[in-house]
Motif scaffolding. Structure first.
Motif, PDB file in Angstrom:
ATOM      1  N   CYS A 129       0.851  -1.179   0.000  1.00  0.00           N
ATOM      2  CA  CYS A 129       0.000   0.000   0.000  1.00  0.00           C
ATOM      3  C   CYS A 129       0.892   1.236   0.000  1.00  0.00           C
ATOM      4  O   CYS A 129       1.736   1.387   0.881  1.00  0.00           O
ATOM      5  CB  CYS A 129      -0.881  -0.029   1.247  1.00  0.00           C
ATOM      6  SG  CYS A 129      -1.963   1.360   1.414  1.00  0.00           S
ATOM      7  N   SER A 130       0.696   2.125  -0.957  1.00  0.00           N
ATOM      8  CA  SER A 130       1.619   3.245  -1.116  1.00  0.00           C
ATOM      9  C   SER A 130       1.211   4.514  -0.365  1.00  0.00           C
ATOM     10  O   SER A 130       1.893   5.521  -0.468  1.00  0.00           O
ATOM     11  CB  SER A 130       1.781   3.570  -2.602  1.00  0.00           C
ATOM     12  OG  SER A 130       0.530   3.946  -3.143  1.00  0.00           O
ATOM     13  N   ALA A 147      -5.363   0.532  -2.945  1.00  0.00           N
ATOM     14  CA  ALA A 147      -5.044  -0.838  -3.328  1.00  0.00           C
ATOM     15  C   ALA A 147      -4.101  -1.425  -2.287  1.00  0.00           C
ATOM     16  O   ALA A 147      -3.205  -0.739  -1.791  1.00  0.00           O
ATOM     17  CB  ALA A 147      -4.379  -0.874  -4.699  1.00  0.00           C
ATOM     18  N   LEU A 148      -4.319  -2.666  -1.942  1.00  0.00           N
ATOM     19  CA  LEU A 148      -3.434  -3.416  -1.054  1.00  0.00           C
ATOM     20  C   LEU A 148      -3.073  -4.683  -1.811  1.00  0.00           C
ATOM     21  O   LEU A 148      -3.943  -5.526  -2.055  1.00  0.00           O
ATOM     22  CB  LEU A 148      -4.124  -3.728   0.272  1.00  0.00           C
ATOM     23  CG  LEU A 148      -3.303  -4.448   1.328  1.00  0.00           C
ATOM     24  CD1 LEU A 148      -2.023  -3.676   1.658  1.00  0.00           C
ATOM     25  CD2 LEU A 148      -4.120  -4.646   2.594  1.00  0.00           C
ATOM     26  N   GLY A 149      -1.807  -4.802  -2.189  1.00  0.00           N
ATOM     27  CA  GLY A 149      -1.449  -5.859  -3.133  1.00  0.00           C
ATOM     28  C   GLY A 149      -2.174  -5.540  -4.430  1.00  0.00           C
ATOM     29  O   GLY A 149      -2.068  -4.431  -4.949  1.00  0.00           O
ATOM     30  N   GLN A 150      -2.963  -6.473  -4.912  1.00  0.00           N
ATOM     31  CA  GLN A 150      -3.747  -6.262  -6.138  1.00  0.00           C
ATOM     32  C   GLN A 150      -5.243  -6.109  -5.850  1.00  0.00           C
ATOM     33  O   GLN A 150      -6.056  -6.183  -6.769  1.00  0.00           O
ATOM     34  CB  GLN A 150      -3.525  -7.434  -7.095  1.00  0.00           C
ATOM     35  CG  GLN A 150      -2.099  -7.579  -7.563  1.00  0.00           C
ATOM     36  CD  GLN A 150      -1.655  -6.403  -8.407  1.00  0.00           C
ATOM     37  OE1 GLN A 150      -2.361  -5.941  -9.283  1.00  0.00           O
ATOM     38  NE2 GLN A 150      -0.468  -5.889  -8.120  1.00  0.00           N
ATOM     39  N   ALA A 174     -11.226 -11.855  -0.932  1.00  0.00           N
ATOM     40  CA  ALA A 174     -10.869 -12.143   0.460  1.00  0.00           C
ATOM     41  C   ALA A 174      -9.783 -13.199   0.581  1.00  0.00           C
ATOM     42  O   ALA A 174      -8.828 -13.034   1.350  1.00  0.00           O
ATOM     43  CB  ALA A 174     -12.110 -12.553   1.255  1.00  0.00           C
ATOM     44  N   GLY A 175      -9.895 -14.282  -0.146  1.00  0.00           N
ATOM     45  CA  GLY A 175      -8.889 -15.340  -0.084  1.00  0.00           C
ATOM     46  C   GLY A 175      -7.533 -14.860  -0.573  1.00  0.00           C
ATOM     47  O   GLY A 175      -6.501 -15.135   0.045  1.00  0.00           O
ATOM     48  N   TYR A 176      -7.538 -14.142  -1.698  1.00  0.00           N
ATOM     49  CA  TYR A 176      -6.286 -13.575  -2.201  1.00  0.00           C
ATOM     50  C   TYR A 176      -5.652 -12.676  -1.157  1.00  0.00           C
ATOM     51  O   TYR A 176      -4.447 -12.777  -0.873  1.00  0.00           O
ATOM     52  CB  TYR A 176      -6.538 -12.781  -3.495  1.00  0.00           C
ATOM     53  CG  TYR A 176      -5.425 -11.798  -3.775  1.00  0.00           C
ATOM     54  CD1 TYR A 176      -4.224 -12.238  -4.334  1.00  0.00           C
ATOM     55  CD2 TYR A 176      -5.550 -10.454  -3.441  1.00  0.00           C
ATOM     56  CE1 TYR A 176      -3.178 -11.350  -4.559  1.00  0.00           C
ATOM     57  CE2 TYR A 176      -4.517  -9.561  -3.660  1.00  0.00           C
ATOM     58  CZ  TYR A 176      -3.337 -10.004  -4.212  1.00  0.00           C
ATOM     59  OH  TYR A 176      -2.307  -9.128  -4.410  1.00  0.00           O
ATOM     60  N   LEU A 177      -6.449 -11.774  -0.568  1.00  0.00           N
ATOM     61  CA  LEU A 177      -5.890 -10.837   0.394  1.00  0.00           C
ATOM     62  C   LEU A 177      -5.421 -11.538   1.664  1.00  0.00           C
ATOM     63  O   LEU A 177      -4.392 -11.168   2.240  1.00  0.00           O
ATOM     64  CB  LEU A 177      -6.888  -9.723   0.733  1.00  0.00           C
ATOM     65  CG  LEU A 177      -6.290  -8.569   1.516  1.00  0.00           C
ATOM     66  CD1 LEU A 177      -5.181  -7.880   0.732  1.00  0.00           C
ATOM     67  CD2 LEU A 177      -7.370  -7.576   1.916  1.00  0.00           C
TER      68      LEU A 177
END
Length: 192
Positions: A129-130, A147-150, A174-177
């Protein structure tokens, strides 16, 4: 008529979350009712109708009963409740805002929350996260759509020290994150 049972999309990650150290805790939040509200202009009349002052400062949230009101845009808010059923919250909010030219839409199934706690929360979030999450600019009551990751997320700061953040993410991500957060937290699992 059979009752449908809800299964949390992050149920399979619960054990991995529990193994994390106190320096970076991750927990899936229970389901909450969520309503997207569109309303302009905002003022005393809308506050009286809803029973809460809608935050007008960008990137903020306020407590509201058993939930929160999150600013999403100049005429858009996310209202949550931990005690009302989604259809009850939507009906109550719609009744309040319709006479004012507003709208209310149940979006409860759209997002779920992950609560991150501990001294390393900002370090974990900074990996994907930028935005500046330092407590002097992202303290309690702050929110950010980023955005957090993708994954597109909404971050809610729950403390002034940067050690308690809720991440709202679309259920389909949710699973990806969860996997991304576990990987990002890996280097901090050996902190004492």
């Amino acid at each position: 008529m059979a009752e449908l049972l809800r299964t949390h999309p992050l149920e399979a990650w619960a054990a991995a979350f529990e193994r994390l150290p106190d320096t970076v805790g991750i927990a899936a939040e229970p389901y909450v009712a969520m309503v997207d509200v569109r309303l302009a202009p905002v003022g005393a009349e809308s506050s009286a109708a809803l029973g809460v002052d809608l935050p007008t400062a960008p990137n903020t949230w306020v407590p509201a009963g058993t939930g929160r009101v999150v600013w999403l845009g100049p005429d858009e808010w996310l209202l949550t409740s931990t005690t009302e059923a989604p259809e009850e919250l939507e009906a109550r909010v719609r009744t309040a805002v319709l006479p004012l030219g507003g709208s209310a839409t149940d979006v409860s199934a759209q997002r779920i929350g992950l609560r991150l706690t501990g001294a390393r929360v900002r370090d974990v979030l900074a990996k994907g996260c930028s935005i500046d999450l330092h407590p002097r600019v992202f303290g309690r009551g702050s929110s950010a759509q980023t955005a957090l990751g993708q994954a597109g997320v909404v971050l809610l700061a729950l403390s002034d020290s940067g050690d308690d953040v809720v991440v709202l993410v679309r259920s389909s991500f949710a699973g990806y994150l969860a996997d991304w957060l576990l990987d990002a937290a890996l280097e901090f699992t050996h902190d004492s």
